[in-house]
Design a protein around this motif. Structure first.
Motif, short mmCIF file in Angstrom:
data_model
loop_
_atom_site.label_atom_id
_atom_site.label_comp_id
_atom_site.label_asym_id
_atom_site.label_seq_id
_atom_site.Cartn_x
_atom_site.Cartn_y
_atom_site.Cartn_z
N LEU A 100 2.07 -7.04 13.63
CA LEU A 100 3.00 -5.99 13.26
C LEU A 100 4.44 -6.51 13.37
O LEU A 100 4.85 -7.02 14.41
CB LEU A 100 2.81 -4.78 14.16
N VAL A 101 5.19 -6.38 12.29
CA VAL A 101 6.59 -6.80 12.25
C VAL A 101 7.51 -5.61 12.48
O VAL A 101 8.45 -5.67 13.28
CB VAL A 101 6.92 -7.48 10.91
N ARG A 102 7.27 -4.50 11.77
CA ARG A 102 8.01 -3.27 12.00
C ARG A 102 7.15 -2.09 11.56
O ARG A 102 6.24 -2.25 10.75
CB ARG A 102 9.35 -3.29 11.28
N PHE A 103 7.48 -0.93 12.11
CA PHE A 103 6.65 0.25 11.85
C PHE A 103 7.54 1.46 11.65
O PHE A 103 8.51 1.68 12.39
CB PHE A 103 5.70 0.50 13.03
N ASN A 104 7.23 2.24 10.59
CA ASN A 104 7.90 3.52 10.36
C ASN A 104 9.41 3.34 10.18
O ASN A 104 10.21 4.15 10.65
CB ASN A 104 7.61 4.47 11.53
N ALA A 119 3.30 8.89 15.65
CA ALA A 119 3.52 9.94 14.65
C ALA A 119 4.80 10.71 15.00
O ALA A 119 5.21 10.76 16.16
CB ALA A 119 2.31 10.87 14.62
N PRO A 120 5.45 11.31 14.00
CA PRO A 120 5.07 11.32 12.60
C PRO A 120 5.51 10.06 11.86
O PRO A 120 6.55 9.47 12.17
CB PRO A 120 5.82 12.54 12.06
N ILE A 137 0.86 -1.18 0.00
CA ILE A 137 0.00 0.00 0.00
C ILE A 137 0.90 1.23 0.00
O ILE A 137 1.77 1.37 0.86
CB ILE A 137 -0.93 0.02 1.23
N VAL A 138 0.70 2.12 -0.98
CA VAL A 138 1.48 3.35 -1.07
C VAL A 138 0.51 4.51 -0.83
O VAL A 138 -0.41 4.72 -1.62
CB VAL A 138 2.16 3.50 -2.44
N ALA A 139 0.73 5.24 0.27
CA ALA A 139 -0.26 6.24 0.64
C ALA A 139 0.36 7.37 1.46
O ALA A 139 1.37 7.94 1.05
CB ALA A 139 -1.42 5.56 1.38
N HIS A 140 -0.22 7.68 2.61
CA HIS A 140 0.08 8.90 3.35
C HIS A 140 0.23 8.61 4.84
O HIS A 140 -0.14 7.54 5.32
CB HIS A 140 -1.04 9.92 3.13
N ASP A 141 0.74 9.62 5.58
CA ASP A 141 0.98 9.42 7.01
C ASP A 141 -0.30 9.07 7.76
O ASP A 141 -0.33 8.14 8.58
CB ASP A 141 1.66 10.63 7.63
#
Length: 226
Positions: free
Chosen positions: A215-219, A196-197, A167-171
């Motif tokens: 969840l494996v990794r985030f941000n 955030a951010p 998925i390519v999107a926004h914050d």
């Protein structure tokens, strides 16, 4: 059954991101529409780095299907990443993956909003950033509602069954996905703002296990380091 894996990426740095950063605490009116903003040179470099990351993934981890926001900065991020990757999985553009709509706050940075709409900013403080809906715009809670519908449809889409989805999107979309995929109560939506951010071109990853997505990794932006 639904996807085996979801990888969510925020677009690379946009012209609006750069303009807002340069303005700092000076009021700014950015004239281009939110759906028209494209990438800076840095944003294009970040998109290329994303493509290199995708190209380096083992065959069993690389995305097989792509869903993308209709906004230009997201589409350009995917196009440049795809070119560097060298693969061309099927792409679906879905309006529910658009950025949070700012309504009367569109084109304005925080300093300009405070200058022009001080009463609304005071209301935002009272209601909380996750619940506040600017006039004519959306709250983060509104984004979560449309993402819940998107994920429900994705789980029923035979194309995505047992597949790896990008998925390519926004914050706001990546934050909303974290809340929805975790099946957290909406009363706890404010907690997601602790993450955030969401950084430009960052990668967040969930994999199926035990009947749910974990969840494996985030941000994660380690792929942007030279």
């Amino acid at each position: 059954m639904g996807p085996e894996q979801i990888m969510a990426v925020r677009h690379g740095e946009s012209e609006a991101n750069l303009a807002h950063r340069r303005a700092g605490t000076t009021p700014l009116v950015y004239e281009r529409g939110d759906d028209e903003v494209t990438l800076t040179e840095l944003g294009r470099t970040q998109a290329a780095a994303l493509g290199r990351l995708l190209a380096a993934l083992p065959a069993g981890e690389a995305p097989e299907l792509v869903w993308c926001s209709p906004y230009l900065r997201a589409l350009d991020t995917w196009r440049l990443a795809r070119e560097r990757w060298g693969a061309a999985p099927p792409v679906t553009v879905d309006g529910r993956l658009r950025d949070q709509e700012a309504g009367a706050f569109a084109h304005l940075n925080v300093a300009a909003i405070q200058e022009r709409h001080p009463g609304e900013m005071a209301r935002r403080e009272r209601e909380g950033a996750y619940a506040f809906r600017p006039p004519g715009g959306e709250s983060l809670a509104d984004v979560v509602v449309r993402l819940r519908g998107f994920l429900a449809d994705l789980s029923l889409d035979r194309r995505a069954d047992g597949r790896r989805v990008l998925i390519v999107a926004h914050d706001s979309v990546v934050l909303g996905l974290r809340h929805v995929i975790a099946a957290a109560p909406d009363a706890e939506l404010a907690a997601v703002l602790e993450f955030a951010p969401v950084l430009n071109a960052s990668v967040s990853l969930w994999r199926a296990g035990g009947g749910r997505l974990d969840l494996v990794r985030f941000n994660d932006v380690t792929h942007l380091t030279p």
